[in-house]
Write an enzyme that holds these catalytic residues in place. Structure first.
Site, PDB file in Angstrom:
ATOM      1  N   ARG A 154     -13.003   9.567  52.879  1.00  0.00           N
ATOM      2  CA  ARG A 154     -12.916   8.106  52.875  1.00  0.00           C
ATOM      3  C   ARG A 154     -13.716   7.450  53.983  1.00  0.00           C
ATOM      4  NH1 ARG A 154      -8.851   9.747  50.263  1.00  0.00           N
ATOM      5  NH2 ARG A 154      -8.973  11.306  51.867  1.00  0.00           N
ATOM      6  N   THR A 155     -13.571   7.952  55.194  1.00  0.00           N
ATOM      7  CA  THR A 155     -14.178   7.229  56.312  1.00  0.00           C
ATOM      8  C   THR A 155     -15.702   7.233  56.185  1.00  0.00           C
ATOM      9  OG1 THR A 155     -12.297   7.842  57.663  1.00  0.00           O
ATOM     10  CG2 THR A 155     -14.224   7.026  58.839  1.00  0.00           C
TER      11      THR A 155
ATOM     12  N   LYS B   7     -27.122  24.498  67.157  1.00  0.00           N
ATOM     13  CA  LYS B   7     -28.072  25.238  68.010  1.00  0.00           C
ATOM     14  C   LYS B   7     -27.711  25.109  69.485  1.00  0.00           C
ATOM     15  CE  LYS B   7     -32.007  24.026  65.048  1.00  0.00           C
ATOM     16  NZ  LYS B   7     -33.239  23.228  65.078  1.00  0.00           N
TER      17      LYS B   7
ATOM     18  N   HIS C  25      -8.341   6.589  66.132  1.00  0.00           N
ATOM     19  CA  HIS C  25      -9.111   6.364  64.902  1.00  0.00           C
ATOM     20  C   HIS C  25      -9.088   4.865  64.614  1.00  0.00           C
ATOM     21  CE1 HIS C  25     -10.866   6.828  61.066  1.00  0.00           C
ATOM     22  NE2 HIS C  25     -10.095   7.753  60.526  1.00  0.00           N
TER      23      HIS C  25
END
Ligand code: NCD
Length: 352
Positions: free
Chosen positions: A51-52, A80, A129
């Site tokens: 969703r985000t 890397k 969030h």
């Protein structure tokens, strides 16, 4: 530029403005179809998302802008051994705004300190969030028509659930909001969230393990997933994963205007038999996420010239953050900064 690292980076007035803009976009999408023409959003997802990431992508497309990025750390140079700061410096040169999700707590602060474009925290470990919270706030506005005088039950994984931490921070600023914190003992709300938001906001709360007995008093029931990926031990997750299941029969005693929310994805904490209940608002909630992110992108793109890079904190060469998930333990060359109470300014947890 301005960043959105913590939901409290936005004032109550700015949140109202975002909600109003998002509601206007929903009604008049064509009026905004060219608002970000020529601009590029980078979506940097070092952790899984549906969703985000997709709602950010769809939001930028709906504004006429373009999107680049990656959806797993393994397909970026992080694999890397590149540091987050170096990745962000590069992406700053390729995009006008960045939305990033990272497993380490405080990672967006590291990013915002080196980026030349606005940085949006799309989830940092089990910490915060804020754009989910904007999604939650517009849902509350649509369904309840107010942000004050609410009894909010939050149920499930309150320890690792970053959406809960940001939601509590945001809602504790409004008048007469009470929380019922429903979780097993092992997954209780961390002290740093209680201290910084519930105590500071003078917010009343009770803690309980029992969902059924809490339901009748609630205006909002915010269910959450047990965050499998954040557990130290698989056995502990297996033991706690089925702690709660909301079913249609448990809603018999609930208020008629209860709003049932969930940031999604759900696993087993809401039975599908709840989906047809008119009080089940979680799919609408996910839909609103696109529009509030459109409003946020527009707001932040307009903030050129403002610089809110975090510069607070006292540097310490000897203190170490005791949160094993803090970005300062793994990012090379990062300044270790603490506030006067000795809390790490990146992840908010205390130092050893
Ligand atoms: C949440 C998250 O990523 O924290 N999902 C989302 O963004 N809607 C909730 C979760 O993963 O449980």
């Amino acid at each position: 530029m301005r960043n959105l690292v913590n939901i409290l980076d936005l004032s109550i007035e700015e949140i109202n403005e975002l909600v109003m803009t998002a509601e206007d976009i929903m009604e008049n999408p064509e009026m905004y179809a060219d608002s970000a023409r020529g601009k590029i959003l980078a979506t940097l997802f070092f952790e899984p998302s549906t969703r985000t990431r997709l709602s950010f992508t769809s939001a930028m497309m709906g504004l006429g802008g373009q999107v680049l990025g990656f959806d797993q750390a393994g397909s970026s140079s992080a694999a890397k051994g590149e540091s987050l700061s170096d990745t962000i410096r590069m992406v700053s040169a390729y995009a006008d705004i960045i939305a990033m999700r990272h497993p380490k707590e405080g990672a967006p602060i590291v990013a915002s300190r080196v980026a030349d474009v606005p940085v949006i925290n799309a989830g940092d470990g089990g910490h915060f969030h804020p754009t989910q919270t904007l999604t939650d706030l517009i849902t509350i506005h649509k369904k309840k028509g107010r942000f004050d005088n609410l009894i909010i039950g939050v149920c499930g994984d309150l320890k690792y659930g970053r959406t809960v931490h940001s939601l509590i921070a945001a809602m504790s600023r409004y008048e007469n909001v009470k929380f019922v914190l429903i979780s097993p003992e092992e997954l209780k709300l961390p002290d740093y969230v209680k201290d910084e938001h519930l105590f500071t906001g003078g917010c009343e709360y009770v803690e309980t393990e029992n969902l059924e007995s809490a339901i009748p008093s609630l205006d909002i029931l915010y269910m959450t997933r047990i965050q499998a990926e954040r557990f130290e031990s698989r056995e502990e997750y297996e033991r706690l994963k089925d702690s709660y299941e909301l079913t249609a029969s448990k809603l018999v005693m609930a208020k008629e205007d209860l709003s049932i929310m969930h940031p999604l994805p759900r696993v087993s904490e809401i039975n599908v038999d709840v989906d047809d209940d008119p009080r089940a608002d979680y799919f609408d909630q996910a839909m609103y996420g696109r529009y509030i992110r459109m409003a946020l992108i527009l707001m932040l793109l307009k903030t050129k010239g403002i610089d809110d890079r975090r510069t607070n904190g006292i540097e310490s060469k000897s203190l170490v953050c005791k949160n094993p998930h803090c970005i300062t333990l793994t990012e090379r060359g990062v300044k270790k900064l603490f506030n006067e109470e000795g809390n790490c300014i990146y992840c908010d947890q205390s130092a050893e």
